[in-house]
Enzyme design. Structure first.
Site, PDB file in Angstrom:
ATOM      1  N   GLU A   1       0.813  -1.213   0.000  1.00 27.13           N
ATOM      2  CA  GLU A   1       0.000   0.000   0.000  1.00 27.13           C
ATOM      3  C   GLU A   1       0.849   1.266   0.000  1.00 27.13           C
ATOM      4  O   GLU A   1       0.584   2.204  -0.719  1.00 27.13           O
ATOM      5  CB  GLU A   1      -0.935   0.005   1.215  1.00 27.13           C
ATOM      6  CG  GLU A   1      -1.985  -1.072   1.176  1.00 27.13           C
ATOM      7  CD  GLU A   1      -3.022  -0.876   2.278  1.00 27.13           C
ATOM      8  OE1 GLU A   1      -3.387   0.272   2.549  1.00 27.13           O
ATOM      9  OE2 GLU A   1      -3.457  -1.872   2.860  1.00 27.13           O
TER      10      GLU A   1
ATOM     11  N   GLU B   1       2.655  -7.447   9.718  1.00 33.24           N
ATOM     12  CA  GLU B   1       1.258  -6.999   9.802  1.00 33.24           C
ATOM     13  C   GLU B   1       0.402  -8.059  10.485  1.00 33.24           C
ATOM     14  O   GLU B   1      -0.408  -7.756  11.360  1.00 33.24           O
ATOM     15  CB  GLU B   1       0.725  -6.708   8.400  1.00 33.24           C
ATOM     16  CG  GLU B   1      -0.726  -6.262   8.372  1.00 33.24           C
ATOM     17  CD  GLU B   1      -1.209  -5.959   6.959  1.00 33.24           C
ATOM     18  OE1 GLU B   1      -2.304  -5.392   6.831  1.00 33.24           O
ATOM     19  OE2 GLU B   1      -0.496  -6.296   5.992  1.00 33.24           O
TER      20      GLU B   1
END
Length: 887
Positions: free
Chosen positions: A457, A766
């Site tokens: 991202e 993550e």
């Protein structure tokens, strides 16, 4: 200890030298030989004139207003300071130098843009070379190049690159904020014929954005603007500006995209120069960034380069980081080298990036690609793609018909050049390593703005930084870096007061309120960054201005949330009662919230992982997240009241204090039972409730005990996610469960931090099982939010924390929380007052604590048995006490 003021600075960034606007603020650290300064004398020289000003000591030594008339463009300033005391003055500090930039009103250059022959589309456009030749009639005493762009640019004078900053002018909300850079190019200018060249690519301005590679919407035409200011030996001046005399051509960089990568064909030579387009873009006023530049901060050779098969090599650099590859062995002319970048190597030894593919529920994945390509011209060229940036540990190098020299592969580690302010080490190797990977994870995500990950991202999500900011301030000087980012947060704020999910927001949701993503904007724990981050900066650095410049945006955010709480209700409460109960006007439950986010994933009977967002997005979207929303509404409103006090806004402070109390009471009414249990009954809920002061004192013990029960029920594992994990261990330690905190910290099975280490992590993941027991990767492997745990190592293991109510470390305490597995700890913090150093060691049942206290600071030591030693004077202090077995 220092006997003169030191570490002078201004509140601006810069590459070759600090560059300011017209009224920089001055800061320094106080000397040690003047116990109680009554004033400081500041001496300054510019325009060949010396000036002096006396500043009373009560005004402090941080962020002092410029004491003279506003600077004009291009002033070169040197200044120094000394302390004045009743019993004698300190020596003068060393001189500090900076320059004022070319101020917006004084720019005369036109915006120029390349003459593009068709549009190849996002991610496929070349970099353009914009250039002009000019004559210099006499020797040059000095040359300053001022430049900026809509896009990413590099500037060259006679083939010599200007400065060391990378990815200039940086990531901003280009519709409202644009920064310029200043370079000293004196050594590159010659008498006679000269050339300026600007390489310009799409960059953040019109490149691809986010996991789904959406085109940035800042503009459709890139542009550059530059002025070269020359002062000749005889004092005459000459200025070369961007204008219609410049020409453009496609460069050897045939493809340049920050997300996807760069292609350079060294065989390409400039042809068919065309006149540039003039003033075809609209741009905001030019200003000067408070942040340090992005630079190459380290070069790292490959740890290993394995040839997998003919024409295919895998390079391992041993560290996941942000940056690019420098490759000096390009082979014979015409040889094409393709370099793919990633974080993980599969069982077959080949690079895999499928865990970074982007997917929406019900849609086909978008394959993840970070690919650079170089075509050799057969010379001694080095490929170094500075118009892109990647997150990676491994590279796959492919080429046909030519060997590869492994020594020619070098990783350039690229991120904001932040100054380190905190260190930590201890007698437990795994905790030291955990601290190290958390630092690497933040560094890899500090590429001009605080991104969530440097791969998939690469967006500056508000939630990520509000989670990590209290840790970041312990590791690095992030004041200017954060102020720059907060300006983008303000720039992107929606008309109704909502804060965008990420900033800079290339999708410009503020102008597309009918977009589906706009419905998912305004989340608790994300938008609250506009309140939480400035307050953290104020507490850490003492910068009152950071509160003032964000005040209006804070108020608009909190007022929107209050109105939303008052006017919307979650469907479950509508079903409970058609008319809202009195306390419901303070429950923030009727709008979108991301929620706790990234909790450990449950597993199905066959062992597959269950993603609640992917498996049932409607249920996840519609779930009641009012406990989280209301808790954060309380925090932001209460913080806003504190901000108002600092800014001398008494009526606002009283009003928001009263409102916060009503929100807290509503939270207790709706979400807390008389036995101290929350209705959600989750680990994250108790961490939030205890950490934010939502639980009454009489019930804190019961709530903490229930938190521990839930931890034990999970096999002494955490079940917290994005928002609560960073506070979990401090809450346990502060409520009498330090042993449980350390058990979680040292847990080796998933979900846990040391599981990451055991699976080879070099940055924080993550997903708690970013690389599972089968060796399969999941989600980003460089996602710094869970690294917020290392703040616990500073505040509790080391024991160094500010005294409650203290600002800028004017007062601190050392209260270590030892554990049998950690026999010693030491660390430092470069505070605005000076260097604080702490070390403690256990020897049998005796604990010895040593502290270095900087000037103008008060301190105390708190031993684990509650014994307090205070006040501790400036200088080195050491004390021992028998405390029994730790833990």
């Amino acid at each position: 200890m220092r006997n003169a003021p030191y570490d002078l600075g201004i509140d601006s960034g810069g590459d070759d030298f600090p560059v300011s606007g017209p009224t920089p603020r001055l800061s320094w650290k106080p000397p040690s030989n003047v116990a109680h300064p009554v004033a400081y004398e500041v001496q300054c020289t510019f325009d060949d004139v010396s000036r002096s000003a006396v500043i009373t000591a009560v005004d402090g030594h941080r962020f002092l207003p410029w004491p003279w008339a506003a600077l004009e463009s291009g002033r070169r300033v040197t200044w120094r300071v000394r302390a004045l005391g009743d019993e004698g003055d300190s020596p003068w500090s060393p001189w500090h130098a900076f320059e004022s930039g070319l101020l917006d009103a004084d720019w005369r250059a036109h915006w120029i843009s390349p003459a593009e022959a068709g549009d190849r589309g996002y991610g496929k456009r070349p970099a353009y070379a914009l250039s002009v030749r000019f004559q210099v009639p006499a020797g040059v005493r000095s040359a300053r190049l001022y430049a900026t762009a809509l896009g990413v640019y590099e500037a060259y004078v006679n083939g010599e690159r200007a400065g060391a900053a990378q990815l200039a002018p940086g990531s901003t909300s280009y519709d409202r904020t644009l920064y310029a850079q200043a370079y000293d190019v004196t050594a590159a200018v010659v008498t006679g014929d000269n050339q300026i060249e600007i390489l310009l690519s799409d960059g953040w301005y019109r490149g691809q954005v986010g996991a789904f590679r959406r085109p940035a919407a800042w503009g459709t035409v890139p542009g550059a603007r530059a002025e070269l200011h020359l002062v000749h030996e005889d004092g005459t001046q000459q200025v070369v500006r961007t204008d219609g005399k410049w020409t453009s051509t496609e460069s050897a960089i045939t493809r340049a995209d920050l997300m996807d990568g760069q292609t350079t064909d060294f065989r390409v030579r400039p042809v068919s120069e065309r006149p540039v387009l003039v003033d075809q873009v609209e741009a905001p006023a030019i200003t000067w960034s408070p942040a340090p530049p992005v630079r190459i901060v380290e070069s790292r050779p490959a740890q290993s380069v394995q040839q997998v098969k003919d024409g295919l090599w895998i390079g391992d650099f041993g560290q996941n980081a942000s940056g690019w590859i420098a490759l000096s062995d390009l082979g014979p002319s015409g040889t094409r080298t393709v370099i793919d970048h990633g974080e993980h190597v599969g069982a077959d030894g080949d690079l895999t990036t499928t865990h970074l593919d982007a997917a929406r529920p019900g849609e086909a994945p978008i394959p993840f690609v970070q690919r650079d390509e170089a075509v050799s011209a057969g010379g001694d060229e080095t490929f170094e793609p500075r118009h892109t940036v990647h997150g990676f540990r491994y590279v796959r190098v492919r080429r046909d018909g030519a060997p590869l020299d492994p020594a020619s592969l070098v990783m350039r580690i690229v991120h904001s050049d932040l100054r380190r302010t905190g260190t930590f080490s201890c007698g437990h190797a795994d905790l030291e390593r955990l601290h190290e990977i958390a630092e690497w994870s933040f560094r890899g995500n500090a590429v001009d703005v605080p991104t969530d990950c440097p791969t998939r991202e690469r967006l500056a999500w508000t939630g990520d930084y509000q989670v990590f900011a209290p840790t970041a301030t312990r590791l690095y000087d992030v004041l200017g870096f954060s102020r720059k980012w907060l300006r983008s947060v303000r720039d992107d704020q929606l008309p109704d007061g909502r804060i965008a999910n990420f900033s800079p927001d290339g999708r410009r949701i503020k102008h597309h309120l009918d977009d589906q993503f706009a419905m998912m904007t305004g989340s608790a724990g994300w938008g609250d960054a506009i309140v939480a981050v400035p307050w953290e900066l104020y507490e850490s650095y003492g910068d009152r201005e950071v509160l003032a410049e964000n005040w209006e945006a804070m108020v608009r955010w909190v007022e929107w949330a209050l109105i939303t709480a008052r006017t919307t209700r979650h469907h479950s409460r509508v079903e409970r009662s058609a008319e809202p109960l009195p306390h419901e006007q303070y429950l923030w439950d009727g709008s979108f919230h991301w929620g706790e986010w990234t909790e450990p994933k449950a597993k199905a009977a066959d062992g597959t992982r269950i993603d609640p967002v992917q498996s049932d997005p409607v249920a996840w979207f519609m779930a009641d997240k009012g406990e989280i929303g209301t808790a954060f509404l309380y925090r932001s409103t209460a913080t806003l009241a504190r901000v108002a006090r600092v800014l001398d806004r008494g009526e606002d402070a009283d009003r928001y204090t009263a409102t916060a109390e009503r929100i807290r009471d509503a939270w207790r009414t709706e979400f807390l039972s008389p036995d101290g249990r929350t209705t959600g009954d989750t680990q994250a809920g108790y961490v939030r409730a205890l950490g934010l002061g939502l639980v009454p004192d009489a019930l804190r013990e019961a709530s903490a005990a229930r938190l521990v029960e839930l931890i034990r029920a999970a096999g002494t594992h955490l079940t917290t996610g994005f928002l609560a994990t960073g506070d979990l261990l401090p809450i346990l330690a502060d409520t009498g469960y330090a042993n449980v905190a350390y058990e979680l910290l040292l847990q080796r099975t998933a979900p846990s931090w040391l599981y990451m280490l055991d699976r080879g992590a070099t940055t924080v993941w993550e997903d708690w099982e970013g690389v599972d027991d089968n060796g399969t990767a999941h989600d980003s492997l460089n996602h710094y939010s869970k690294g917020a745990v290392v703040r616990f190592l500073h505040t509790h293991t080391l024991g160094l924390r500010q005294t409650p109510g203290s600002i800028a470390w004017e007062s601190f305490e050392v209260a270590p929380v030892p554990h049998p597995s950690v026999p010693w700890a030491r660390g430092t913090h470069e505070s605005p007052q000076g260097t604080i150093a702490v070390e403690w060691r256990m020897s049998g049942d005796e604990l010895t604590i040593t502290v270095d206290v900087p000037p103008a600071t008060t301190a105390r030591v708190v031993f684990p048995d509650g014994t307090v030693v205070e006040p501790i004077p400036c200088g080195r202090f050491s004390a021992s006490r028998r405390v029994g077995k730790a833990g």
